[in-house]
Design a protein around this motif. Sequence first.
Motif, PDB file in Angstrom:
ATOM      1  N   PRO A   3       0.803  -1.228   0.000  1.00 44.04           N
ATOM      2  CA  PRO A   3       0.000   0.000   0.000  1.00 44.04           C
ATOM      3  C   PRO A   3       0.834   1.275   0.000  1.00 44.04           C
ATOM      4  N   LEU A   4       1.924   1.313   0.779  1.00 48.49           N
ATOM      5  CA  LEU A   4       2.714   2.538   0.873  1.00 48.49           C
ATOM      6  C   LEU A   4       3.495   2.842  -0.398  1.00 48.49           C
ATOM      7  N   ARG A   5       3.454   1.947  -1.373  1.00 45.96           N
ATOM      8  CA  ARG A   5       4.098   2.219  -2.651  1.00 45.96           C
ATOM      9  C   ARG A   5       3.130   2.812  -3.671  1.00 45.96           C
ATOM     10  N   ASN A   6       1.871   2.949  -3.290  1.00 41.36           N
ATOM     11  CA  ASN A   6       0.901   3.629  -4.132  1.00 41.36           C
ATOM     12  C   ASN A   6       1.116   5.135  -3.978  1.00 41.36           C
ATOM     13  N   PRO A   7       1.347   5.886  -5.088  1.00 42.16           N
ATOM     14  CA  PRO A   7       1.659   7.315  -4.983  1.00 42.16           C
ATOM     15  C   PRO A   7       0.619   8.125  -4.224  1.00 42.16           C
ATOM     16  N   LEU A   8      -0.661   7.855  -4.443  1.00 49.70           N
ATOM     17  CA  LEU A   8      -1.703   8.615  -3.756  1.00 49.70           C
ATOM     18  C   LEU A   8      -1.674   8.336  -2.258  1.00 49.70           C
ATOM     19  N   ILE A   9      -1.507   7.059  -1.890  1.00 53.45           N
ATOM     20  CA  ILE A   9      -1.431   6.715  -0.475  1.00 53.45           C
ATOM     21  C   ILE A   9      -0.181   7.321   0.147  1.00 53.45           C
ATOM     22  N   GLN A  10       0.943   7.305  -0.596  1.00 51.95           N
ATOM     23  CA  GLN A  10       2.167   7.921  -0.106  1.00 51.95           C
ATOM     24  C   GLN A  10       1.958   9.388   0.215  1.00 51.95           C
ATOM     25  N   LYS A  11       1.328  10.119  -0.705  1.00 54.37           N
ATOM     26  CA  LYS A  11       1.107  11.546  -0.495  1.00 54.37           C
ATOM     27  C   LYS A  11       0.242  11.792   0.734  1.00 54.37           C
ATOM     28  N   THR A  12      -0.805  10.997   0.865  1.00 51.78           N
ATOM     29  CA  THR A  12      -1.735  11.197   1.975  1.00 51.78           C
ATOM     30  C   THR A  12      -1.092  10.887   3.316  1.00 51.78           C
ATOM     31  N   VAL A  13      -0.436   9.725   3.396  1.00 49.20           N
ATOM     32  CA  VAL A  13       0.172   9.323   4.656  1.00 49.20           C
ATOM     33  C   VAL A  13       1.345  10.230   5.007  1.00 49.20           C
ATOM     34  N   ALA A  14       2.120  10.645   3.988  1.00 46.95           N
ATOM     35  CA  ALA A  14       3.243  11.554   4.248  1.00 46.95           C
ATOM     36  C   ALA A  14       2.739  12.882   4.795  1.00 46.95           C
ATOM     37  N   TRP A  15       1.636  13.391   4.246  1.00 41.97           N
ATOM     38  CA  TRP A  15       1.065  14.639   4.759  1.00 41.97           C
ATOM     39  C   TRP A  15       0.613  14.473   6.208  1.00 41.97           C
ATOM     40  N   LEU A  16      -0.097  13.378   6.487  1.00 39.64           N
ATOM     41  CA  LEU A  16      -0.571  13.130   7.852  1.00 39.64           C
ATOM     42  C   LEU A  16       0.602  13.000   8.820  1.00 39.64           C
ATOM     43  N   LEU A  17       1.642  12.269   8.396  1.00 41.55           N
ATOM     44  CA  LEU A  17       2.800  12.075   9.271  1.00 41.55           C
ATOM     45  C   LEU A  17       3.511  13.390   9.538  1.00 41.55           C
ATOM     46  N   SER A  18       3.696  14.206   8.504  1.00 42.40           N
ATOM     47  CA  SER A  18       4.395  15.474   8.700  1.00 42.40           C
ATOM     48  C   SER A  18       3.608  16.404   9.618  1.00 42.40           C
ATOM     49  N   GLN A  19       2.280  16.408   9.482  1.00 40.84           N
ATOM     50  CA  GLN A  19       1.463  17.232  10.371  1.00 40.84           C
ATOM     51  C   GLN A  19       1.541  16.737  11.812  1.00 40.84           C
ATOM     52  N   TRP A  20       1.506  15.432  11.975  1.00 43.31           N
ATOM     53  CA  TRP A  20       1.598  14.861  13.321  1.00 43.31           C
ATOM     54  C   TRP A  20       2.959  15.168  13.950  1.00 43.31           C
ATOM     55  N   MET A  21       4.023  15.020  13.199  1.00 42.01           N
ATOM     56  CA  MET A  21       5.352  15.288  13.713  1.00 42.01           C
ATOM     57  C   MET A  21       5.495  16.748  14.121  1.00 42.01           C
ATOM     58  N   ALA A  22       5.014  17.667  13.289  1.00 39.54           N
ATOM     59  CA  ALA A  22       5.100  19.094  13.612  1.00 39.54           C
ATOM     60  C   ALA A  22       4.314  19.414  14.876  1.00 39.54           C
ATOM     61  N   PHE A  23       3.156  18.791  15.032  1.00 38.81           N
ATOM     62  CA  PHE A  23       2.355  19.001  16.232  1.00 38.81           C
ATOM     63  C   PHE A  23       3.102  18.502  17.473  1.00 38.81           C
TER      64      PHE A  23
END
Length: 230
Positions: A3-23
């Motif tokens: 799943p994490l090799r799907n570009p759309l899923i990558q973009k979504t999860v990467a965005w969520l992870l970056s927001q969580w990390m910044a928080f």
Amino acid sequence: MRPLRNPLIQKTVAWLLSQWMAFCYATLRWQRENEGVAEEVWDQGGGVLAVFWHSRIALSPASWPLERAQPTKALISLSPDGQFITRAMARLGFPAIRGSSANKDKRQQAKGGTQALRDGLRQLKTGGLAITPDGPRGPANVMAPGLPTLARMSGAPVLLIGVSCNPAIRLNSWDRAVLPLPFGKGAVVWDRVDWPEDGDMEEVTADWTDRLNAVEARADRLTGLSRDPA
């Protein structure tokens, strides 16, 4: 397909992870030790190698203040999984230089590694390069020769960075990666090393490994995060 090799899923999860990390970075109570050695490097500008073990990638942006330190790129694997990390780090202000030491295709591995070395040396003429010397596949906390080679060839100072937080999530990955949780303790510990004149690759690698382990262990002591026996 994973799943994490799907570009759309990558973009979504990467965005969520970056927001969580910044928080998490914003809500942790940070303690910083030996920051003066980093401030000297930031003030002088120019090339610098920012170094931390692979398990602390998710915490590493907290050690590098974008408003004070040199603009820095991250050396990240050419693998499809590396693309996921690339997207998350870029959102936090650390664009990538792609390179790999674990590609199954030896010709692609050599090509990617050579290009990463060239791009890394070019980046070190003016700015920072973040590198995990045990990545991308380990063994964990075992330093590969890439970091000492870059330091020797570039002459750039090396900032060894130990970063920790508690509480945290520890993944069941090869490096036992640490993910932050909010409203706890955070710690960053710095050490500076430089390639010694007439340095021996094996001796330098062993010394830098010990010193990188030491700053990470110190950061863990400051937060109370247990050292993972695995």
